[in-house]
Design a protein around this motif. Sequence first.
Motif, PDB file in Angstrom:
ATOM      1  N   LEU A  45      75.949  35.329  60.985  1.00  0.00           N
ATOM      2  CA  LEU A  45      76.950  36.489  62.329  1.00  0.00           C
ATOM      3  C   LEU A  45      78.438  37.081  62.748  1.00  0.00           C
ATOM      4  CD1 LEU A  45      74.874  33.209  64.963  1.00  0.00           C
ATOM      5  CD2 LEU A  45      74.474  35.583  64.840  1.00  0.00           C
ATOM      6  N   GLU A  85      73.013  36.735  69.638  1.00  0.00           N
ATOM      7  CA  GLU A  85      71.971  38.111  70.585  1.00  0.00           C
ATOM      8  C   GLU A  85      70.802  37.978  70.762  1.00  0.00           C
ATOM      9  OE1 GLU A  85      72.549  42.791  70.924  1.00  0.00           O
ATOM     10  OE2 GLU A  85      73.517  41.357  68.878  1.00  0.00           O
ATOM     11  N   ILE A 112      69.564  41.309  66.550  1.00  0.00           N
ATOM     12  CA  ILE A 112      70.699  41.037  66.357  1.00  0.00           C
ATOM     13  C   ILE A 112      71.979  41.792  65.188  1.00  0.00           C
ATOM     14  CG2 ILE A 112      72.274  38.960  65.114  1.00  0.00           C
ATOM     15  CD1 ILE A 112      70.255  37.279  65.763  1.00  0.00           C
ATOM     16  N   GLN A 113      72.583  42.206  66.118  1.00  0.00           N
ATOM     17  CA  GLN A 113      73.903  43.363  66.118  1.00  0.00           C
ATOM     18  C   GLN A 113      72.806  44.571  64.762  1.00  0.00           C
ATOM     19  OE1 GLN A 113      75.842  40.481  62.411  1.00  0.00           O
ATOM     20  NE2 GLN A 113      76.749  40.043  63.905  1.00  0.00           N
ATOM     21  N   GLY A 114      72.549  44.936  65.671  1.00  0.00           N
ATOM     22  CA  GLY A 114      71.491  46.074  65.175  1.00  0.00           C
ATOM     23  C   GLY A 114      70.341  45.985  64.429  1.00  0.00           C
ATOM     24  N   ARG A 115      70.057  44.453  64.078  1.00  0.00           N
ATOM     25  CA  ARG A 115      69.210  44.980  62.951  1.00  0.00           C
ATOM     26  C   ARG A 115      67.956  43.756  63.347  1.00  0.00           C
ATOM     27  NH1 ARG A 115      71.086  43.036  57.412  1.00  0.00           N
ATOM     28  NH2 ARG A 115      73.446  41.382  58.588  1.00  0.00           N
ATOM     29  N   ARG A 157      66.117  38.183  57.805  1.00  0.00           N
ATOM     30  CA  ARG A 157      67.569  38.952  58.061  1.00  0.00           C
ATOM     31  C   ARG A 157      67.072  41.166  58.753  1.00  0.00           C
ATOM     32  NH1 ARG A 157      71.971  36.097  54.894  1.00  0.00           N
ATOM     33  NH2 ARG A 157      70.524  34.157  55.285  1.00  0.00           N
ATOM     34  N   ASN A 158      66.112  41.308  58.405  1.00  0.00           N
ATOM     35  CA  ASN A 158      65.585  42.928  58.141  1.00  0.00           C
ATOM     36  C   ASN A 158      64.635  42.621  58.564  1.00  0.00           C
ATOM     37  OD1 ASN A 158      66.157  45.376  58.061  1.00  0.00           O
ATOM     38  ND2 ASN A 158      67.803  45.443  57.956  1.00  0.00           N
TER      39      ASN A 158
END
Length: 446
Positions: free
Chosen positions: A25, A42, A63-66, A91-92
């Motif tokens: 983050l 987010e 989160i953060q565009g991913r 995470r992706n």
Amino acid sequence: MDECLVIVDRDGIIRLLNQAYGRFLGVDPAAVTGRPVTEVIENTRMHIVARSGRAEVAQIQLIQGRHMIASRYPILDRGRPDGAIGIVMYRNTDDLWQMNAQVRRLVAELDYYREAMAESGAGAGTMIGESAAIEDLRARLRKVAAGDATVLIRGESGTGKELCARALHAQSNRASGPFIAVNCAALPEELLEAELFGYEPGAFTGARRGGKPGRFQLADGGTLFLDEIGDMPPSMQVKLLRVLQSREVEPVGGTRSVPVDVRILAATHRPLERLVSRGQFREDLFYRINVVPLDVPPLRERPEDIPLLVEHVLARLARRMGRRVPAMDEDAMALLRGAEWPGNVRELENAVEAAFYLSEGDHIGVEDLPGGLRRSARPAAPQGTLRQVLDRAEREAIEAALRATGGNRMQAARQLAVSKSTFYEKLARHGIRPHFRSDSDDPERP
């Protein structure tokens, strides 16, 4: 822990955010502890799970565009919601899709090897055939399998040299050990050494961080099968000879030798003696691998085995597709038995597989076989002696000429370019009496 972890209380206040989540983050975990989770993460639903007490497993969260994959579990106190624990699993989502693709590939590979092991695990018994050539090969396999002698398996492409090698391994004292195969012709020269002997970390650009064991190390305690050894580059022949003599390998980039306990089986379809005379294959390596030679017969020398091979292939395909095993009619089988099969058993398997998928119902006919096979089929051998064949051809030509002329013998003789007397002699010899539409049609009638 490497996974991202967050814990909130019943009011959705962060009580713990681990270092991995903080790095992801871009925040200091200590600084955000005590703040509402909705202000830090987010699109979070941690505060909802903390109140509802209902888990949310493997949910997509942006989160953060991913897009991440996260699971949220409630913390219960005497059955009542008292907070929640959240774990980011991926995470992706690209990581998830790549892992799923890898799992599917591994499962498919596992199914393939299970089927291959089921077919080859029984040893020489899986070499389909009852011909004298195959029986002789089986007998030689049984004699050679128990020892540790290096075996050179020779035969045309597609005859089943690897199957022969697997049969040797399965009947040997090393059957419980690994069977590792490497195609010497399929790997570039610059990669072959690393594949055979392995490499140390940092040995070359692109090398794995922890290095990689070679095929010799992987086959330790078992059998190493060197297929198409006749195509091995000369520089590798020297190194292979040294390994066969010392029973030690030195990984690329390494400084120490690693002892290996491996039985070597080699195979080739090339004439090694001719390559030796031309200087393209080392003579000392040839004698080192040619301790016990085995020759696998081509399919054209054992056509009586073709029906058994066809039955075996059809049964395997039917199991794979969940279909009933189709029957091959006599004409189709006769065509298969009469073919030359330059590609041997591999070519036969491909032809039968094509017919299996092209056929309808439980029957395979000539029309279901590949067109190239039908066009290249050898004509049936003529029946009888040469004189009998010529007599049949002559009689058929005379009868065809008489039919074309309506039974007019003069016209038929001219059509066949023979004299009237010769034509009459042949009619008498073959016992042919023309049939006319009416008596007046015969110009020779008195």
